[in-house]
Design a protein around this motif. Sequence first.
Motif, PDB file in Angstrom:
ATOM      1  N   VAL A  80       8.936 -24.547  -5.678  1.00 37.95           N
ATOM      2  CA  VAL A  80       9.196 -23.458  -6.773  1.00 37.95           C
ATOM      3  C   VAL A  80       8.063 -22.527  -6.421  1.00 37.95           C
ATOM      4  O   VAL A  80       7.019 -22.689  -6.074  1.00 37.95           O
ATOM      5  CB  VAL A  80       8.616 -24.078  -8.144  1.00 37.95           C
ATOM      6  N   THR A  81       8.739 -21.095  -6.527  1.00 38.30           N
ATOM      7  CA  THR A  81       7.989 -20.009  -6.089  1.00 38.30           C
ATOM      8  C   THR A  81       7.725 -19.184  -7.629  1.00 38.30           C
ATOM      9  O   THR A  81       8.783 -18.757  -8.061  1.00 38.30           O
ATOM     10  CB  THR A  81       8.485 -19.149  -5.048  1.00 38.30           C
ATOM     11  N   ILE A  82       6.513 -19.087  -7.908  1.00 41.62           N
ATOM     12  CA  ILE A  82       6.367 -18.253  -9.003  1.00 41.62           C
ATOM     13  C   ILE A  82       6.246 -16.789  -8.405  1.00 41.62           C
ATOM     14  O   ILE A  82       5.443 -16.397  -7.779  1.00 41.62           O
ATOM     15  CB  ILE A  82       5.049 -18.732  -9.696  1.00 41.62           C
ATOM     16  N   LEU A  83       7.307 -15.816  -9.201  1.00 42.11           N
ATOM     17  CA  LEU A  83       7.403 -14.639  -8.829  1.00 42.11           C
ATOM     18  C   LEU A  83       6.762 -13.436  -9.505  1.00 42.11           C
ATOM     19  O   LEU A  83       6.160 -12.798  -8.787  1.00 42.11           O
ATOM     20  CB  LEU A  83       9.135 -14.224  -8.688  1.00 42.11           C
ATOM     21  N   SER A  84       6.720 -13.911 -10.537  1.00 40.19           N
ATOM     22  CA  SER A  84       6.013 -12.460 -11.287  1.00 40.19           C
ATOM     23  C   SER A  84       5.597 -13.037 -12.900  1.00 40.19           C
ATOM     24  O   SER A  84       6.088 -14.078 -13.308  1.00 40.19           O
ATOM     25  CB  SER A  84       7.209 -11.631 -11.805  1.00 40.19           C
ATOM     26  N   LEU A  85       4.634 -12.493 -13.591  1.00 42.10           N
ATOM     27  CA  LEU A  85       4.234 -12.644 -14.806  1.00 42.10           C
ATOM     28  C   LEU A  85       4.362 -11.373 -15.433  1.00 42.10           C
ATOM     29  O   LEU A  85       3.498 -10.226 -15.325  1.00 42.10           O
ATOM     30  CB  LEU A  85       2.745 -12.994 -14.859  1.00 42.10           C
ATOM     31  N   ARG A  86       5.155 -11.174 -16.656  1.00 45.87           N
ATOM     32  CA  ARG A  86       5.477  -9.978 -17.233  1.00 45.87           C
ATOM     33  C   ARG A  86       5.046 -10.118 -18.808  1.00 45.87           C
ATOM     34  O   ARG A  86       5.136 -11.297 -19.454  1.00 45.87           O
ATOM     35  CB  ARG A  86       6.820  -9.513 -17.176  1.00 45.87           C
TER      36      ARG A  86
END
Length: 99
Positions: A80-86
Amino acid sequence: MARLIEFGRRFTNQLQKTLTFYDERNGSDTYSRHLLKCLLEDVNRIAQTPTIGSPSTRPDVRFIYLMGFTIIYRYNSRRVTILSLRSSARKTLKVYKKQ
């Protein structure tokens, strides 16, 4: 079996800026510690069951909401790759809208 968790560069930068903002604004790191704890709990949950997030227009990308933030991640059978926090207050991206 849990998947390997990987944090993307964009996510890491966004998380650092977010935590620094709350530390400076609040004058303590209490909220930042709580946010980080909840974030890590959710990331572990995602690693166990990646389909728990809402689907996006891309089959391998999903998102989940946490404390006023949207966590965007990509997954496959191994990681699982965490891409972004918005911030959820920001305008949503078209590619990440629910189908």
